[in-house]
Enzyme design. Structure first.
Site, PDB file in Angstrom:
ATOM      1  N   GLY A 128       0.816  -1.337   0.055  1.00  0.00           N
ATOM      2  CA  GLY A 128       0.027   0.051  -0.052  1.00  0.00           C
ATOM      3  C   GLY A 128       0.755   1.268  -0.029  1.00  0.00           C
ATOM      4  NE  ARG A 157      -3.759  12.382   2.629  1.00  0.00           N
ATOM      5  CZ  ARG A 157      -4.633  12.900   3.159  1.00  0.00           C
ATOM      6  NH1 ARG A 157      -4.808  14.236   3.420  1.00  0.00           N
ATOM      7  NH2 ARG A 157      -5.591  12.029   3.664  1.00  0.00           N
ATOM      8  CB  ALA A 197       3.658   6.180   5.507  1.00  0.00           C
ATOM      9  CB  VAL A 236       1.580  -0.420   4.099  1.00  0.00           C
ATOM     10  CG1 VAL A 236       1.427  -1.521   5.028  1.00  0.00           C
ATOM     11  CG2 VAL A 236       1.035   0.776   4.638  1.00  0.00           C
ATOM     12  CE  LYS A 246       0.357   4.695   7.374  1.00  0.00           C
ATOM     13  NZ  LYS A 246      -0.986   5.037   7.928  1.00  0.00           N
ATOM     14  CG  ASP A 302      -8.465  10.374   5.426  1.00  0.00           C
ATOM     15  OD1 ASP A 302      -9.220  10.641   4.644  1.00  0.00           O
ATOM     16  OD2 ASP A 302      -7.093  10.130   5.182  1.00  0.00           O
TER      17      ASP A 302
HETATM   18  N1  ADE Z   1      -2.405  -2.063   3.823  1.00  0.00           N
HETATM   19  C1  ADE Z   1      -2.353  -1.106   4.881  1.00  0.00           C
HETATM   20  N2  ADE Z   1      -2.131  -1.747   5.985  1.00  0.00           N
HETATM   21  C2  ADE Z   1      -2.208  -3.130   5.591  1.00  0.00           C
HETATM   22  C3  ADE Z   1      -2.323  -4.137   6.462  1.00  0.00           C
HETATM   23  N3  ADE Z   1      -2.017  -4.060   7.767  1.00  0.00           N
HETATM   24  N4  ADE Z   1      -2.499  -5.197   5.905  1.00  0.00           N
HETATM   25  C4  ADE Z   1      -2.609  -5.387   4.615  1.00  0.00           C
HETATM   26  N5  ADE Z   1      -2.525  -4.450   3.670  1.00  0.00           N
HETATM   27  C5  ADE Z   1      -2.438  -3.339   4.377  1.00  0.00           C
END
Ligand code: ADE
Length: 540
Positions: free
Chosen positions: A228, A231, A233, A235, A258, A358
Site C-alpha cells: 500500500g 499520503r 507512508a 506499507v 508502515k 479520514d
Molecule cells: N495495507 C495497509 N495496511 C495493511 C495491512 N495492515 N495489511 C494489509 N494491507 C495493508
C-alpha cells in the site's frame, strides 16, 4: 318438630336438670345467656391505649342465648365514649360483623370509615367486656399513621418497582454495551499495554502506554512486498524473524510495516500516539504491535497485523459482494467507528473518544472473515476534554475531499463540541456504506466499482466537492431499484440519515451498528421461516 314443641322440650330439660342438680339451673342459665357490661354509651377517660377498665356499673344477663359481650370506643373531636352491650354475632352491629367474639378477652380493633375514631371488641366470657385491651401501637394517632401508611403502600410499591426496573434496565444496558467483555482475552481487558519501542522519550499524555516502555531493541524484520502507498507512508508486508519477542509471545509471523520518511515524523508520531492507547484495541480496529524509530534508514515505522485481503476499496473493485457479505462488512465497520467514538471500552472502562477524520474505503482493511478493521490514524484526533478550541482549530480542514462532510468542506465545523468531529466521521462512513451497496448482488444489475461522487474525477479538490455537496446538496445516487430488497432499503434509510446536511441530525455510529444488529436478527428469522416452509416441500 314445631317451635312450640321445641320450647316445651327445652324448658322441660331445664326443669328436670334443676330438679336433679340444685346448681344446674344457674349453670344452664349462665351458659345459655351471657353476662355482660351493658351501659350503652357513656363518656370515658379511656384514651384508647393499653388496657382500660370500663366505668359501667350495670351488668346484664343478655336477652338472647346467642348474644356475646361487646364494647365500642369512639372519639370524635374531644368527645370520647365507651358503649357496652350484648349483641348477637350473627347480626351486624353498626354495619360490622363481629369476628372475635369467641375469645375470653375483649381485644379492641380499629375500624375505619366510621365518621370517628372507632374501636370495637367482642368476647364470650362473663363480663368480659369490662376490661378492654387496645393492641399496642393502635392508639388513634397510630391508627391514623397506619391508615396513611396503608393508603401509601401502593405508591411505595410502585416507586420501589420503578426504581428496581430502572436499575435492572441500567444493568441490562450496561451488560449489552459491555457484552464484548465475555469475549475479551486477558490482554484485551486487562491493563496490558502494547510495547512501543520508542527511543524518543515521553512527551505526551500519561494514558499513552508507550511511555512506559523504552525498549531500544529493534525487531528482527525482513521486508517483503509493498502492499500500500498512502499520503505520508508506504506499507510493506514483512516477516518477523525467529526469536523476536512479538513472534514468540504474540504469535505474529507476518506483519505489516508502515514506513514513514523522516519528514513525515508528525504523521508517524500522531498515529503512534493514537495506537499506543491500549483502549483503542478492538476487533474492528487494526491491531497495533509496536512503533520504531529506524535511525540508520532515517525512517519511522509502525508495525501492525497484516491482512492479506487488503483494503475494502481494492476488494470492491475486484468483487461483487453478497447481501450476507454486506451485512458482515457494514456491521463491523459501524461497530469499529462506534468504538473509536465511544467514551468507554467494551469492558466499560472510561476511554478517550477518537475522531478518525479520514474514513474512506481505502482506510478500511478486510480480515479473512470479511469483517472490517479501520486503519490509518495519521489524521486522527483524541477528543480529550483538555483540548482547547485553539488546538482544535489548528487541526484545520483535514481528510480526503471526496469523503468530507459539508461542514468540513466549508471549514464550519463546530469546534466547541467534540460531537461535531464524530458527526463528520459518520458522514464519511455513510459514503463507504453506499460503496458496499453499489457492489452488492442484491441490488440487481451491479455496475463496475465507482467511488462515491465518481463523476468528480480521480482526486477531486475541496472546491469542486463544495460545488457538489454544498451548493447542489448532491449525494451519491440511490436508484429506486436498490430498495426493492427490504434489507438494502433499511441500510439505505440509515445512509440517508448519516449524510444529512445538518450534522446534528445524523445518526451516531453506535446507532447504525445497532441497526445492523437488528437487520441481521430479522434476516436470520426470515431464513429460519424460509427453511420451515421448505422442509415439507423437500420431503414430498
Ligand atoms: N495495507 C495497509 N495496511 C495493511 C495491512 N495492515 N495489511 C494489509 N494491507 C495493508
Amino acid at each position: 318438630m314445631g317451635t312450640l314443641q321445641l320450647s316445651v322440650f327445652w324448658w322441660g330439660a331445664v326443669l328436670v336438670g334443676s330438679f336433679l342438680l340444685p346448681e344446674a339451673e344457674s349453670y344452664f342459665l349462665i351458659k345459655l345467656r351471657a353476662l355482660c357490661k351493658f351501659c350503652d354509651v357513656e363518656a370515658t377517660s379511656c384514651m384508647g391505649e393499653g388496657m382500660c377498665k370500663v366505668e359501667c356499673n350495670k351488668t346484664a344477663i343478655c336477652e338472647h342465648e346467642e348474644d356475646v359481650c361487646v364494647t365500642i370506643w369512639r372519639k370524635k373531636d374531644d368527645n370520647v365514649t365507651l358503649e357496652t352491650l350484648c349483641h348477637d354475632p350473627a347480626k351486624k352491629l353498626y354495619g360490622l360483623t363481629l369476628h372475635d367474639y369467641k375469645g375470653k378477652r375483649c381485644e379492641m380493633k380499629a375500624v375505619s370509615g366510621m365518621n370517628s375514631d372507632f374501636f370495637i371488641c367482642s368476647c364470650s366470657e362473663e363480663e368480659c367486656n369490662m376490661d378492654v385491651f387496645f393492641t399496642t401501637n393502635f392508639s388513634p394517632d397510630h391508627h391514623v399513621v397506619a391508615v396513611v401508611l396503608v393508603s401509601l403502600m401502593p405508591l411505595l410499591v410502585m416507586a420501589v418497582l420503578v426504581v428496581a426496573s430502572f436499575y435492572c434496565y441500567r444493568v441490562f444496558r450496561k451488560h449489552q454495551a459491555h457484552h464484548g467483555c465475555k469475549k475479551c482475552s486477558p490482554l484485551d481487558c486487562s491493563d496490558a499495554r502494547p510495547i512501543v519501542l520508542d527511543n524518543e522519550g515521553s512527551d505526551s499524555s500519561s494514558t499513552l502506554a508507550n511511555n512506559l516502555n523504552h525498549n531500544m531493541e529493534l525487531l528482527p524484520i525482513e521486508l517483503d512486498v509493498l502492499v500500500g502507498k498512502g499520503r505520508f507512508a508506504e506499507v510493506y508486508k514483512a516477516k518477523l524473524k525467529q526469536g523476536s519477542s512479538v513472534r514468540e509471545e504474540q504469535g505474529f509471523e507476518t506483519v505489516a510495516i508502515k514506513i514513514f520518511p523522516c519528514d513525515e515524523y508528525a504523521s508517524w508520531k500522531n498515529e503512534k500516539d493514537i495506537f499506543s492507547d491500549a483502549d483503542l484495541r478492538h476487533e474492528n480496529v487494526l491491531h497495533f504491535l509496536t512503533a520504531e524509530e529506524r535511525k540508520v534508514q532515517r525512517q519511522y515505522w509502525l508495525i501492525t497485523a497484516y491482512h492479506p485481503l487488503g483494503n475494502l476499496q481494492e476488494y470492491l473493485v475486484r468483487h461483487v459482494i453478497s447481501w450476507h457479505d454486506l451485512l458482515i462488512m457494514g456491521s463491523s465497520l459501524s461497530w469499529g467507528v462506534a468504538h473509536l467514538h465511544s467514551d468507554q471500552t467494551t469492558c466499560g472502562r472510561p476511554k478517550v473518544p477518537i475522531a478518525h477524520r479520514d474514513i474512506k474505503s481505502s482506510n478500511i482493511l478486510l480480515k479473512k472473515d470479511l469483517t472490517c478493521c479501520i486503519c490509518d490514524f495519521g489524521l486522527a484526533l483524541r477528543l480529550d476534554n483538555s483540548l482547547s478550541v485553539d488546538e482544535l482549530a489548528n487541526s484545520g480542514q483535514v481528510g480526503t475531499a471526496r469523503y468530507m462532510a459539508p461542514e468540513v468542506l466549508e471549514s464550519r465545523i463546530n469546534l466547541e463540541n467534540i460531537e461535531s468531529f464524530k458527526q463528520a466521521d459518520v458522514y464519511s462512513m455513510a459514503l463507504v456504506l453506499w460503496e458496499l451497496i453499489s457492489r452488492c448482488s442484491s441490488i440487481g444489475e451491479v455496475k463496475e466499482y465507482e467511488p462515491p461522487f465518481g463523476n468528480m474525477g480521480e482526486h477531486p479538490c475541496v472546491e469542486s466537492m463544495k460545488d457538489s455537496v454544498l451548493r447542489d446538496k448532491g449525494r451519491p445516487e440511490i436508484p429506486s431499484s436498490w430498495t426493492s430488497h427490504t434489507g438494502i432499503q433499511t441500510v439505505c434509510a440509515s445512509i440517508e440519515e448519516c449524510w444529512d446536511h445538518d450534522p446534528e441530525a445524523r445518526l451516531t455510529a453506535h446507532c447504525v451498528a445497532e441497526r445492523f444488529n437488528d437487520i441481521e436478527y430479522l434476516d436470520k428469522l426470515s431464513e429460519c421461516s424460509d427453511t420451515e416452509v421448505k422442509i415439507p416441500e423437500d420431503e414430498k
